[in-house]
Design an enzyme around this catalytic site. Structure first.
Site, PDB file in Angstrom:
ATOM      1  N   CYS B  87       0.911  -1.196  -0.039  1.00 30.73           N
ATOM      2  CA  CYS B  87      -0.040  -0.098   0.104  1.00 30.73           C
ATOM      3  C   CYS B  87       0.752   1.347  -0.048  1.00 30.73           C
ATOM      4  O   CYS B  87       1.390   1.530  -1.039  1.00 30.73           O
ATOM      5  CB  CYS B  87      -0.774  -0.117   1.161  1.00 30.73           C
ATOM      6  N   HIS B 195      -3.526  -5.907   1.165  1.00 34.31           N
ATOM      7  CA  HIS B 195      -2.921  -5.789   2.341  1.00 34.31           C
ATOM      8  C   HIS B 195      -2.948  -7.283   2.760  1.00 34.31           C
ATOM      9  O   HIS B 195      -3.940  -7.804   3.356  1.00 34.31           O
ATOM     10  CB  HIS B 195      -3.793  -5.122   3.546  1.00 34.31           C
ATOM     11  N   GLU B 197      -1.169  -8.621   5.123  1.00 35.22           N
ATOM     12  CA  GLU B 197      -1.065  -8.754   6.547  1.00 35.22           C
ATOM     13  C   GLU B 197      -2.329  -8.666   7.286  1.00 35.22           C
ATOM     14  O   GLU B 197      -2.193  -8.790   8.643  1.00 35.22           O
ATOM     15  CB  GLU B 197       0.048  -7.681   7.299  1.00 35.22           C
TER      16      GLU B 197
END
Lengths: 76, 221
Positions: B87, B195, B197
């Site tokens: 990002c 994302h 994570e």
């Protein structure tokens, strides 16, 4: 001394913000607006004797992204 | 596997990324501050997190890309070390010239925060080896400036060299050729807008991101 760096999107780079402004102008009844491009103006307060070349270098290294933007320097 | 996460002023996904890396590798990553010019020796992976570094002032990622730590990140990448930008981290990598192109305002001008489906276009990389070529996966995105643009020659080169890692299954933000993630020429640097994570454990409702970190672990362990 002062310098003004005008950063503009390169021709051909899509400008969604400009397009939104164009539509808003049309919504207000302004006819005949064919295109809107949004850029930015960066005003620099500089030590006397700063060369235009140094300001150009600032443009190249940080103020504009050469992938998508052009810039113009005016030193006053 | 020795990993590090760079923290810029305004990063806000650094903790999540550290948790994901700890979870998968079993070792807590080192946190690197943006003003650090020296980084510990022997790092396998340097990761740049999401967020709004320096308030997205000037251009997203522009100020962070010129931070002292980025010289060390560039050296690490040049030596073939792995670099992952998620990002805002992706925006920083393009601004630093470590990846081509630029990430511009989303075509619809909206901040987009939702799950998206992605095609794994290139599975032959340390980052994507945990996925099957052509597999469809789901990851969340949360960005205002995810609209990837580059000139036609650059886009052609990315396609021909198999450097498009991930593609949106539908048009999400106006990105050229629906690009969600790209690799450098050496395939050791990945930048992506989604994302991973944020989807690593069952409590997240989705674990598709976990295989990205597991793939790295398998390469480096």
């Amino acid at each position: 001394m002062k310098a003004r760096v005008t950063v503009s999107l390169k021709p051909g780079v899509l400008d969604p913000q400009g397009r939104a402004i164009l539509h808003a102008l049309e919504g207000l009844g302004f006819a005949g607006v064919h295109d809107v491009r949004v850029g930015k103006v960066i005003e620099l307060e500089l030590a006397d004797g700063t060369t235009p070349e140094a300001v150009e270098e600032m443009g190249r290294k940080l103020l504009a992204n050469p992938v998508i933007e052009n810039f113009r320097v005016e030193v006053a | 596997m020795k990993t590090a996460v760079v923290v810029f002023p305004g990063s806000n996904c650094d903790r999540d990324l550290m948790v994901a890396l700890s979870l998968v590798t079993g070792v807590a990553p080192v946190a690197l501050w943006h003003a650090d010019s020296d980084v510990p020796a022997g790092l396998d992976l340097i990761a740049l997190p999401g967020g709004f570094s320096h308030g997205d002032y000037l251009r997203s990622g522009a100020i962070a890309a010129r931070a002292p730590v980025m010289r060390a990140v560039a050296d690490h990448g040049r030596r073939g070390g792995l670099v992952l930008g998620i990002c805002n981290g992706f925006q920083v990598l393009t601004e630093a010239g470590l990846l081509p192109g630029a990430l511009m305002r989303n075509a619809g001008l909206d901040f987009i925060c939702r799950d998206v489906t992605l095609e794994v276009v290139t599975a032959d990389t340390p980052f994507t080896r945990g996925y099957a070529q052509g597999e469809t996966i789901t990851m969340p995105v949360a960005h205002h400036d995810g609209n990837f643009q580059a000139d036609a020659d650059t886009l052609d080169r990315l396609e021909q060299q198999g450097r498009i890692a991930l593609r949106y299954m539908e048009d999400v933000n106006g990105s050229a050729r629906r690009i969600a993630g790209i690799l450098n020429e050496g395939r050791n640097i990945l930048g992506l807008m989604p994302h991973p994570e944020r989807c690593v454990e069952p409590a997240h409702g989705n674990t598709d991101g976990r295989r990205l970190f597991e793939g790295l672990l398998a390469v480096l362990a």
